[in-house]
Scaffold this motif. Structure first.
Motif, short mmCIF file in Angstrom:
data_model
loop_
_atom_site.label_atom_id
_atom_site.label_comp_id
_atom_site.label_asym_id
_atom_site.label_seq_id
_atom_site.Cartn_x
_atom_site.Cartn_y
_atom_site.Cartn_z
N GLY A 13 0.81 -1.22 0.00
CA GLY A 13 0.00 0.00 0.00
C GLY A 13 0.84 1.26 0.00
O GLY A 13 0.48 2.27 -0.63
N ILE A 14 1.96 1.23 0.69
CA ILE A 14 2.87 2.38 0.68
C ILE A 14 3.37 2.63 -0.73
O ILE A 14 3.36 3.75 -1.23
N VAL A 15 3.79 1.57 -1.39
CA VAL A 15 4.28 1.68 -2.76
C VAL A 15 3.15 2.14 -3.69
O VAL A 15 3.34 3.01 -4.54
N ILE A 16 1.96 1.57 -3.51
CA ILE A 16 0.81 1.92 -4.34
C ILE A 16 0.46 3.40 -4.18
O ILE A 16 0.18 4.10 -5.15
N GLY A 17 0.50 3.89 -2.94
CA GLY A 17 0.20 5.30 -2.70
C GLY A 17 1.17 6.23 -3.40
O GLY A 17 0.77 7.22 -4.03
N LEU A 22 2.43 9.67 -8.10
CA LEU A 22 3.27 9.97 -9.27
C LEU A 22 2.49 9.91 -10.58
O LEU A 22 2.88 10.53 -11.55
N ALA A 23 1.38 9.17 -10.59
CA ALA A 23 0.58 9.06 -11.81
C ALA A 23 -0.18 10.34 -12.11
O ALA A 23 -0.63 10.54 -13.24
N GLY A 39 -2.90 4.82 -0.19
CA GLY A 39 -2.30 3.65 -0.84
C GLY A 39 -2.69 2.35 -0.17
O GLY A 39 -2.97 1.35 -0.84
N VAL A 40 -2.70 2.34 1.17
CA VAL A 40 -3.07 1.12 1.89
C VAL A 40 -4.54 0.78 1.63
O VAL A 40 -4.87 -0.38 1.35
N VAL A 41 -5.40 1.78 1.69
CA VAL A 41 -6.83 1.54 1.40
C VAL A 41 -7.00 1.07 -0.04
O VAL A 41 -7.76 0.14 -0.32
N ALA A 74 -4.52 6.78 -7.23
CA ALA A 74 -4.49 8.06 -7.93
C ALA A 74 -5.82 8.79 -7.74
O ALA A 74 -5.84 10.01 -7.51
N LEU A 75 -6.92 8.06 -7.79
CA LEU A 75 -8.23 8.67 -7.57
C LEU A 75 -8.34 9.21 -6.14
O LEU A 75 -8.79 10.34 -5.93
N GLY A 76 -7.89 8.43 -5.17
CA GLY A 76 -7.94 8.87 -3.77
C GLY A 76 -7.08 10.09 -3.51
O GLY A 76 -7.50 11.03 -2.83
#
Length: 90
Positions: A13-17, A22-23, A39-41, A74-76
């Motif tokens: 989630g950290i990486v995803i956030g 960045l997107a 990212g975690v959510v 990205a939406l969040g």
């Protein structure tokens, strides 16, 4: 979900956030902690959505699941950033 799965979801989630942030083009007005929480959510929701579509477990890298998670992040981040822009600072 086992504790190892929860810990790995938080790390992912950290990486995803960060990837979701960045997107987005331009500068975002939110800090790193809200970015990580988004990212975690997004990681948990993205996994659930991928499981619903039946693409959670594939051979090799789960690209579709990653794309869903990054898109949700990205939406969040975008929603939080827009919410911050509406506040009037004194």
């Amino acid at each position: 979900m086992e504790i190892s799965g929860i810990v790995s979801a938080i790390v992912i989630g950290i990486v995803i956030g960060v990837l979701g942030r960045l997107a987005l083009p331009g500068r975002q007005r939110i800090g790193i902690l809200p970015t990580v929480l988004v990212g975690v959510v997004a990681a948990f929701l993205g996994s659930a959505i991928a499981a619903g579509f039946g693409v959670q477990e594939t051979n090799g890298v789960d690209w579709i699941e990653w794309l869903i998670q990054i898109g949700l992040a990205a939406l969040g981040v975008s929603l939080l950033d827009r919410g911050r822009g509406r506040r009037v600072r004194r």
